[in-house]
Design a protein around this motif. Structure first.
Motif, PDB file in Angstrom:
ATOM      1  N   SER A   1     -34.856  17.059 125.012  1.00 58.19           N
ATOM      2  CA  SER A   1     -34.470  17.831 125.279  1.00 58.19           C
ATOM      3  C   SER A   1     -33.238  18.633 125.476  1.00 58.19           C
ATOM      4  CB  SER A   1     -34.885  18.080 127.191  1.00 58.19           C
ATOM      5  OG  SER A   1     -34.267  17.571 127.898  1.00 58.19           O
TER       6      SER A   1
ATOM      7  N   SER B   1     -32.998  20.583 122.689  1.00 62.94           N
ATOM      8  CA  SER B   1     -34.132  21.237 121.526  1.00 62.94           C
ATOM      9  C   SER B   1     -33.027  22.560 121.865  1.00 62.94           C
ATOM     10  CB  SER B   1     -35.620  21.233 122.628  1.00 62.94           C
ATOM     11  OG  SER B   1     -35.682  22.512 122.494  1.00 62.94           O
TER      12      SER B   1
ATOM     13  N   ALA C   1     -34.337  24.118 125.763  1.00 65.10           N
ATOM     14  CA  ALA C   1     -34.901  23.307 126.312  1.00 65.10           C
ATOM     15  C   ALA C   1     -36.695  23.268 127.562  1.00 65.10           C
ATOM     16  CB  ALA C   1     -33.889  22.574 127.893  1.00 65.10           C
TER      17      ALA C   1
END
Length: 438
Positions: A112, A115, A118
């Motif tokens: 995350s 990412s 997230a």
């Protein structure tokens, strides 16, 4: 090829354990019904990306999974020895792959940090965590209290779905069961024949479910081989699942079934004398001819269109993301959002139809290694563990993951995946003589 012992379990079931057992059966019973979904949050409004890859959604089995986790939490509070028991089971399973699954989930959560979505990363991590906890609860229940018919959840559901699927195939169209989750014919489906999907979202999903159910029927048949009525019931249900599997015309599920059955056939042929070997081989030949005849019926004779046309793997978009970041990946759950961000086409896009490449794209080479090691820890034991039949079921799942992504990418089937893993762990403990199970 022994199976789970029929001795009595050593721990008397409690009311909450019976609730857990019922919920575990219900989860796998309805997991094949992958629609409708409740959308909690749309992360990216991408019309050309399927809903499950751009939004936080909850499917029917997810609600049952939540109830199971709540029942487990309540049992941890009420029953003084349950926490210690569950922890001991987890420690035993660490050497049978649990360590790698935990490491994979930790890595997914860490992703995350990079990412682009997230919240999706956190959601898919929590969802996989729920599936892993379910597998642990299932294994612990089998270890201490026995299997006690848990497989009937998937077997009965599969029989119903198979009957619906065969009826769809013969009808050449859906049956009008939209209220139960049946989907209409796809707009791009112009074939002369209709591939059975039952009440699932796609024929391949039903094919994989019936594939696992077929091995469940074989396991039930073997367990009850000395009880003629139950033996014939198991064989009859296996036949129903097999015919339904053919009606789906899922190439990946058919290949996976064939590969998964191969170790069982080899064991049988090695264990029997020459006369019985010839009988087994003759029976397999007859079943092959029958299967080919059923395929001709299901395809309306158009076998070439279904089995010899090119298979679309949707490889290019996902491979492009793997090349962009092969070590870390896009972040768990962020592959399709990343593809759409980098792409400029307005046509529908899908992730690669291969679980291993899908995991690589989202979790990087580190995530792929952990996923591969977790699966290998089960496959490695097939060659020496007496719980052969269910190990072969997992082998069949691993083969289908080469051609389809639903076992990991589609959340209802990710639950089925972890259910298969959990039942293997429970069977493993029972076969090692640590706990009897029925």
């Amino acid at each position: 090829m022994s199976t789970l012992s029929t001795a009595r379990s050593t721990t008397r079931p409690t009311p909450l354990s019976l609730v857990q057992r019922g919920l575990l059966m219900l989860i796998v019973f309805i997991a094949v019904i992958s629609s409708p979904r409740v959308m909690l949050l749309e992360v990216q409004p991408l019309a050309n990306v399927p809903l499950e890859f751009r939004a936080v959604t909850v499917a029917l089995p997810d609600f049952v999974l939540i109830l199971l986790l709540l029942a487990t939490a309540l049992r941890l509070v009420i029953e003084s020895n349950y926490a210690e028991r569950l922890l001991k089971t987890a420690r035993r399973l660490l050497r049978h792959g649990l360590f790698f699954w935990i490491a994979l989930l930790v890595w997914m959560g860490i992703s995350s940090a990079w990412s682009p979505a997230a919240i999706m990363t956190r959601f898919v991590t929590v969802h996989a965590l729920g599936g892993l906890l379910m597998a642990l609860v299932l294994a612990d229940l089998m270890r201490h209290e026995g299997a006690h018919g848990l497989l009937w959840g998937v077997i009965i559901s599969a029989a119903i779905q198979a009957v619906i699927g065969v009826a769809q195939s013969l009808n050449g169209d859906p049956l009008g069961l939209g209220a139960l989750g049946e989907l209409p014919r796809f707009s791009y489906d112009t074939d002369r024949f209709f591939r059975a999907a039952g009440l699932s979202q796609h024929p391949n999903y039903l094919g994989g479910y019936l594939m696992v159910s077929l091995f469940a029927c074989l396991l039930i048949t073997w367990q009850n081989w000395t009880r003629p009525r139950w033996r014939w019931l198991g064989m009859g249900l296996a036949t129903v699942c097999a015919v339904g599997l053919i009606a789906t015309l899922s190439r990946s599920a058919l290949i996976g079934t064939g590969v998964g059955l191969l170790p069982l056939v080899i064991v049988l042929l090695r264990a029997l004398d020459a006369k019985r070997r010839r009988l087994i081989l003759g029976g397999l030949a007859a079943l092959t001819v029958i299967a080919m005849a059923l395929v001709l019926i299901a395809t309306r004779g158009d076998v070439v269109t279904r089995f010899f046309t090119a298979r679309e793997f949707f490889f290019n978009d996902s491979w492009r993301e793997i090349q962009r970041n092969p070590i870390l990946g896009t972040g768990a759950g962020a592959l399709m959002i990343t593809i759409d961000t980098h792409g400029s086409d307005l046509i529908d896009v899908l992730p690669v139809h291969n679980v291993y490449l899908y995991v690589w794209a989202e979790a990087g080479i580190i995530g792929l290694a952990l996923f591969g090691l977790a699966c290998a820890s089960i496959l490695w034991l097939i060659r020496r563990n007496p719980a052969l039949i269910w190990g072969c079921a997992f082998l069949a799942v691993c083969v289908t993951m080469l051609f389809d992504n639903y076992w990991w990418a589609i959340h209802p089937f990710q639950i089925v995946f972890f259910w298969v893993v959990g039942y293997w762990w429970g069977a493993l403990e029972a076969e090692n003589g640590k706990a009897p199970s029925a």
